[in-house]
Structures are given as structure tokens and as C-alpha cells.
Scaffold this motif. Structure first.
Motif, PDB file in Angstrom:
ATOM      1  N   LYS A 347       7.058  10.113  -4.126  1.00  9.39           N
ATOM      2  CA  LYS A 347       7.374  10.774  -5.228  1.00  9.39           C
ATOM      3  C   LYS A 347       8.237  11.413  -4.193  1.00  9.39           C
ATOM      4  N   ALA A 348       8.813  11.639  -3.590  1.00  8.15           N
ATOM      5  CA  ALA A 348      10.015  13.045  -2.689  1.00  8.15           C
ATOM      6  C   ALA A 348      11.125  12.547  -3.369  1.00  8.15           C
ATOM      7  N   LEU A 349      11.639  11.097  -3.139  1.00  8.68           N
ATOM      8  CA  LEU A 349      12.146  10.262  -4.061  1.00  8.68           C
ATOM      9  C   LEU A 349      12.909  10.372  -4.379  1.00  8.68           C
ATOM     10  N   SER A 350      12.278  10.354  -5.896  1.00  9.72           N
ATOM     11  CA  SER A 350      11.677  10.588  -7.033  1.00  9.72           C
ATOM     12  C   SER A 350      12.359  11.669  -7.526  1.00  9.72           C
ATOM     13  N   VAL A 351      11.836  12.822  -7.067  1.00 10.19           N
ATOM     14  CA  VAL A 351      12.041  14.290  -7.462  1.00 10.19           C
ATOM     15  C   VAL A 351      13.522  14.875  -7.043  1.00 10.19           C
ATOM     16  N   TRP A 352      13.442  14.519  -6.101  1.00 15.79           N
ATOM     17  CA  TRP A 352      14.975  14.200  -5.472  1.00 15.79           C
ATOM     18  C   TRP A 352      16.519  14.489  -6.211  1.00 15.79           C
ATOM     19  N   LEU A 374      24.166   3.642  -9.601  1.00 15.94           N
ATOM     20  CA  LEU A 374      23.340   3.902  -8.186  1.00 15.94           C
ATOM     21  C   LEU A 374      22.257   4.200  -8.452  1.00 15.94           C
ATOM     22  N   THR A 375      22.555   5.243  -8.627  1.00 17.57           N
ATOM     23  CA  THR A 375      21.072   6.572  -8.195  1.00 17.57           C
ATOM     24  C   THR A 375      20.172   6.359  -9.720  1.00 17.57           C
ATOM     25  N   GLY A 376      20.545   5.291 -10.755  1.00 17.30           N
ATOM     26  CA  GLY A 376      19.736   4.957 -11.920  1.00 17.30           C
ATOM     27  C   GLY A 376      18.692   4.160 -11.170  1.00 17.30           C
ATOM     28  N   MET A 377      19.007   3.306  -9.971  1.00 14.54           N
ATOM     29  CA  MET A 377      18.213   1.800  -9.854  1.00 14.54           C
ATOM     30  C   MET A 377      17.336   2.412  -9.572  1.00 14.54           C
ATOM     31  N   VAL A 378      17.512   2.858  -8.282  1.00 16.79           N
ATOM     32  CA  VAL A 378      17.139   3.711  -7.083  1.00 16.79           C
ATOM     33  C   VAL A 378      15.874   4.286  -7.837  1.00 16.79           C
ATOM     34  N   LEU A 379      15.701   5.131  -8.621  1.00 15.59           N
ATOM     35  CA  LEU A 379      14.748   5.922  -9.036  1.00 15.59           C
ATOM     36  C   LEU A 379      14.285   5.292  -9.916  1.00 15.59           C
ATOM     37  N   CYS A 380      14.814   4.515 -10.257  1.00 14.80           N
ATOM     38  CA  CYS A 380      13.531   2.857 -11.176  1.00 14.80           C
ATOM     39  C   CYS A 380      12.610   2.518 -10.322  1.00 14.80           C
ATOM     40  N   ARG A 381      13.231   2.083  -9.451  1.00 13.69           N
ATOM     41  CA  ARG A 381      12.419   2.029  -8.694  1.00 13.69           C
ATOM     42  C   ARG A 381      11.071   2.755  -7.660  1.00 13.69           C
ATOM     43  N   ALA A 382      11.398   3.848  -7.503  1.00 17.23           N
ATOM     44  CA  ALA A 382      11.365   5.306  -7.003  1.00 17.23           C
ATOM     45  C   ALA A 382      10.110   5.446  -8.024  1.00 17.23           C
ATOM     46  N   LEU A 383      10.308   5.533  -9.559  1.00 15.50           N
ATOM     47  CA  LEU A 383       9.657   6.297 -10.391  1.00 15.50           C
ATOM     48  C   LEU A 383       8.233   4.971 -10.587  1.00 15.50           C
ATOM     49  N   LEU A 384       8.833   4.081 -10.268  1.00 13.05           N
ATOM     50  CA  LEU A 384       7.592   2.685 -11.002  1.00 13.05           C
ATOM     51  C   LEU A 384       6.657   3.113  -9.683  1.00 13.05           C
ATOM     52  N   HIS A 385       6.946   2.883  -8.093  1.00 10.11           N
ATOM     53  CA  HIS A 385       5.903   2.976  -7.479  1.00 10.11           C
ATOM     54  C   HIS A 385       5.082   4.527  -7.310  1.00 10.11           C
ATOM     55  N   SER A 386       5.680   5.616  -7.763  1.00 17.22           N
ATOM     56  CA  SER A 386       4.983   6.871  -7.782  1.00 17.22           C
ATOM     57  C   SER A 386       4.683   6.900  -8.982  1.00 17.22           C
ATOM     58  N   PHE A 387       4.064   6.229  -9.996  1.00 20.34           N
ATOM     59  CA  PHE A 387       3.316   6.076 -11.349  1.00 20.34           C
ATOM     60  C   PHE A 387       2.495   4.810 -11.039  1.00 20.34           C
ATOM     61  N   LEU A 388       2.949   3.635 -10.090  1.00 18.31           N
ATOM     62  CA  LEU A 388       1.255   2.727  -9.676  1.00 18.31           C
ATOM     63  C   LEU A 388       0.727   3.873  -8.596  1.00 18.31           C
ATOM     64  N   LEU A 389       1.615   4.561  -7.830  1.00 19.47           N
ATOM     65  CA  LEU A 389       0.429   5.000  -7.107  1.00 19.47           C
ATOM     66  C   LEU A 389      -0.007   6.266  -7.801  1.00 19.47           C
ATOM     67  N   LEU A 390      -0.059   6.808  -8.660  1.00 20.98           N
ATOM     68  CA  LEU A 390      -0.714   7.863  -9.574  1.00 20.98           C
ATOM     69  C   LEU A 390      -1.508   7.693 -10.012  1.00 20.98           C
ATOM     70  N   ASN A 391      -1.479   5.798 -10.940  1.00 23.80           N
ATOM     71  CA  ASN A 391      -2.434   5.285 -11.802  1.00 23.80           C
ATOM     72  C   ASN A 391      -4.047   4.649 -10.341  1.00 23.80           C
ATOM     73  N   ALA A 392      -3.322   4.187  -9.503  1.00 22.44           N
ATOM     74  CA  ALA A 392      -4.371   3.772  -8.710  1.00 22.44           C
ATOM     75  C   ALA A 392      -5.187   4.857  -7.788  1.00 22.44           C
ATOM     76  N   SER A 393      -4.402   6.080  -8.008  1.00 22.95           N
ATOM     77  CA  SER A 393      -5.492   7.378  -7.779  1.00 22.95           C
ATOM     78  C   SER A 393      -6.389   7.805  -8.498  1.00 22.95           C
ATOM     79  N   HIS A 394      -6.147   7.644  -9.989  1.00 23.33           N
ATOM     80  CA  HIS A 394      -6.929   7.936 -11.224  1.00 23.33           C
ATOM     81  C   HIS A 394      -8.420   7.547 -11.394  1.00 23.33           C
ATOM     82  N   SER A 395      -7.691   5.790 -10.747  1.00 20.72           N
ATOM     83  CA  SER A 395      -8.774   4.602 -10.938  1.00 20.72           C
ATOM     84  C   SER A 395      -9.566   5.024  -9.696  1.00 20.72           C
TER      85      SER A 395
END
Length: 397
Positions: A347-352, A374-395
């Protein structure tokens, strides 16, 4: 900026200096600026400048070269990266100089300088003194002190009056833009050089500073005037093309250039990430590769900023997207029991990285397109993990 000398040419100078030191140049003597074209060799990408002293009456024809160095010197690469490279002034026979550039198919143009007889003699005497073992070394600085700027400074000190370079002749381009024009023929080398160059490289070069590049030294010499006692005369009295090889026309289009390669990789990362998000399953190898590469880049840049003496290396705002901590994080993330405590990093990496993309235009440093990819690639993966973690938290709730 010069050809590599595997053996010092100073031996020739020492042999020759016993004669030259006692030599008075004849009225037929000429002192010229030699401008040599660039090549695809990394050290010769920007061309080269040297001074020729030719006296047909005295049978003298020497080239004084401020670009002498050797890759065989101890710790050459490390010292170069650290900004502790020493270059030398040495002399060689003109015929040897000419032949070496002909073999490498590099253009040579000569500008005969409009100097008085007294100034020609003074300039030659200075070059011989400067080439002595105790005087020949200088600390190389790519933008401010190199084979071209040394020639400019030597000539400027040995004219009969003041040497005036028209400021309006400058292109008002940054140092980065200037070198980019030469580096494009080697796109991945260009990519790497832009990584290491910090924000000082984005300052506009004045007409005087542009002369760190041999072609610009030639162009500004052609416009320069010697002014003194109410009289003005051109610095260059004659221009000759010594050697001009046939030019091959090549397209700038290159499918293996960083922009095309990284664009394809970004598209693949987005596609893979989308599929993994839909399936709620993903492979971590993509994350490990991207974080390792960008983290390693960040660590290298951090070293340059902290230890390199090159003034153009720091500050370097590429550290905003090339986060050094990315290098260590994959190794920590491999330990499954640590992941709950480390999930905040995504999440921190996504915001950064989002902040970098939003404010990059306000940063006093230019970022080539490849850096955004290059930034777009890393951001894409960081957002993927952030969304999955967020969905897991909601579940879980």
C-alpha cells in the motif's frame, strides 16, 4: 571522447621535446583545432577535439591530445564511476592520429586559428610544458573539464586580445538534451546514462558551456572573434575537411530499444495482473523480478549520490521511483509467516509511486519515457496486492 591509447604516447613527446623546446616556429607554421566525429564506441560517442601544430619549414606536425586514458589502469571502472578518473595530455605524430581516425571511419575537420606569430609560439611552448610528466594529468569532469574544454581554455589564454563567443549562438538546451542527441545510437547505453544523471544535468548549458562537446566547440570557434585595441578579427581564418567518410542513412526505429521493449513488458504485466486478479490467484515471480530490478537500480543510484564526485550525479530524483528498499523486500516476502506484518509495504509503495506520477512534472529533472514504463509495472503489481489485501480484509469482516 577519444580513442583508447593502450600505450602512452608520451614517449614520443619526450623524444620530440628536446628538439621542440629549442624550436622557433617559422612564419609558415599553423596551429589548428581538429574536430573528430563520433563513433558507436561508448568512450567515443561524443567525438573528440585536439590541437595540431604544423610547421612545414621546421618539419613539425604534431597533435596535442587532452583525451588520453587507459582502461588497463587499476580499478578504472570504479574510479570512473566515483569521478576520480585522471586524463593526460600527450602528443603524437599527425600522420598516426589521422590514420587511426580513418580506420575507424570518423570525420576530421580542421580549423586554422588566426593567431599572431608570437601567440603561436607561446601556445606551443605552453603545450610542451603542459605535456611534461609532472604537468600532464588532470581530473576529468565530463561536462566541465574534458578534451574539448581544455582546448577551449588553452586557446582562450593564447590569443592577442579577448576571445568573445556570441552567447546568442547557444541552443538553450540542457546538458542532458545535448548528450541525448549523441547517445541515441546506443539506446540501452543512453537509458543507463540517463539513470545516473541527476537534476544538475537538466540545467540549461550556456553557449560557453556547450563547448564540452567537440562539435559545439567547432561551431562556436567558427563564430568567435578576437577583440583587442579596437580591432576585431575572426578566431578561425580557414576551415578544411581533412577526412569525411561516406555517411550511411539509418532509421531511428529500433524494436529492441528501451521504449518498445518496456512497453511490451508493461502490457504483459497488466494482462497477467488482470488475469490473476480475476482468479484471485497470482504467481509471485513477476513481483520478485520487478522489485529486485528496480531495487537494484535504486541501490546503484544511491551509491552514486552518496559517493560519486561527479557533480551531475546528485541529487538524483530517479530514487523516487527506483526505491532501494524494493531490493530487500522480495527476500522478506518469501517468508510466509512475515507477510501479515509486511503487507502494508504494498500500500505504501502504491501511494509513493502514484505521487511520483502525479508530481513528476514538477520535479526539476527530466524522466525518459522508459522510466515511467518501469514505474507503471511496479505500480500495477503494488495495486494488485493492495486490492487483494483490501478485498481479503472486507471478506474477513
Amino acid at each position: 571522447m577519444n580513442k583508447i591509447f593502450l600505450a602512452f604516447t608520451v614517449t614520443f613527446l619526450l623524444f620530440f621535446s628536446g628538439v621542440v623546446q629549442a624550436l622557433n616556429l617559422s612564419d609558415e607554421a599553423e596551429i589548428s583545432l581538429l574536430t573528430c566525429g563520433p563513433s558507436k564506441q561508448v568512450h567515443a560517442l561524443y567525438g573528440h577535439s585536439a590541437i595540431r601544430v604544423h610547421d612545414p619549414i621546421r618539419m613539425v606536425d604534431i597533435v596535442f591530445n587532452y583525451g588520453v586514458f587507459s582502461f588497463s589502469e587499476p580499478n578504472f571502472v570504479y574510479r570512473f564511476a566515483k569521478g576520480q578518473t585522471d586524463y593526460l595530455l600527450a602528443a603524437e605524430k599527425y600522420e598516426n592520429f589521422l590514420e587511426s581516425y580513418r580506420r575507424s571511419q570518423r570525420r576530421i575537420e580542421e580549423q586554422v586559428l588566426n593567431l599572431t606569430q608570437a601567440k603561436k609560439q607561446q601556445l606551443l611552448d605552453y603545450l610542451i610544458w603542459n605535456a611534461k610528466p609532472e604537468n600532464r594529468e588532470y581530473r576529468y569532469n565530463f561536462f566541465m573539464d574534458n578534451c574539448a574544454t581544455r582546448v577551449r581554455d588553452v586557446v582562450e589564454k593564447h590569443v592577442d586580445g579577448e576571445l568573445v563567443f556570441p552567447e546568442e549562438a547557444g541552443l538553450e538546451m540542457s546538458f542532458r538534451e545535448h548528450v541525448d542527441e549523441y547517445q541515441r545510437i546506443l539506446p540501452w547505453i543512453n537509458f543507463g546514462i540517463h539513470l545516473t544523471l541527476g537534476s544538475p544535468a537538466d540545467e540549461n548549458a550556456t553557449a560557453y558551456q556547450e563547448m564540452f562537446l567537440p562539435d559545439f566547440l567547432r561551431n562556436h570557434f567558427a563564430r568567435a572573434q578576437i577583440q583587442g585595441e579596437g580591432v576585431s578579427k575572426p578566431l578561425v581564418k580557414e576551415t578544411r575537411m581533412i577526412y569525411d567518410p561516406a555517411k550511411s542513412v539509418k532509421s531511428d526505429f529500433n524494436l529492441l530499444s528501451p521504449v518498445y521493449v518496456l512497453s511490451i513488458l508493461l502490457a504483459l504485466v497488466i494482462l497477467v495482473s488482470y488475469k490473476q486478479y480475476k482468479r484471485k490467484q497470482f504467481r509471485l515471480w513477476v513481483d520478485y523480478v520487478l522489485l529486485f530490478i528496480t531495487g537494484l537500480i535504486g541501490l546503484v543510484l544511491l551509491w552514486f549520490v552518496a559517493y560519486s564526485e561527479h557533480p551531475a550525479m546528485h541529487p538524483n530524483y530517479n530514487l523516487w521511483w527506483a526505491v532501494p528498499a524494493n531490493f530487500l523486500f522480495p527476500f522478506l516476502w518469501m517468508v510466509r509467516r512475515w507477510r501479515p506484518a509486511l503487507k502494508w509495504y504494498w500500500k505504501a509503495l502504491s501511494v509513493w509511486l502514484l505521487l511520483f506520477l502525479l508530481f513528476s512534472l514538477l520535479i526539476p529533472q527530466a524522466f525518459p519515457v522508459g522510466f515511467y514504463l518501469l514505474t507503471g509495472m511496479v505500480l500495477c503489481r503494488a495495486l494488485l496486492h493492495s486490492f487483494l489485501l483490501l478485498n481479503a480484509s472486507h471478506s474477513a469482516n
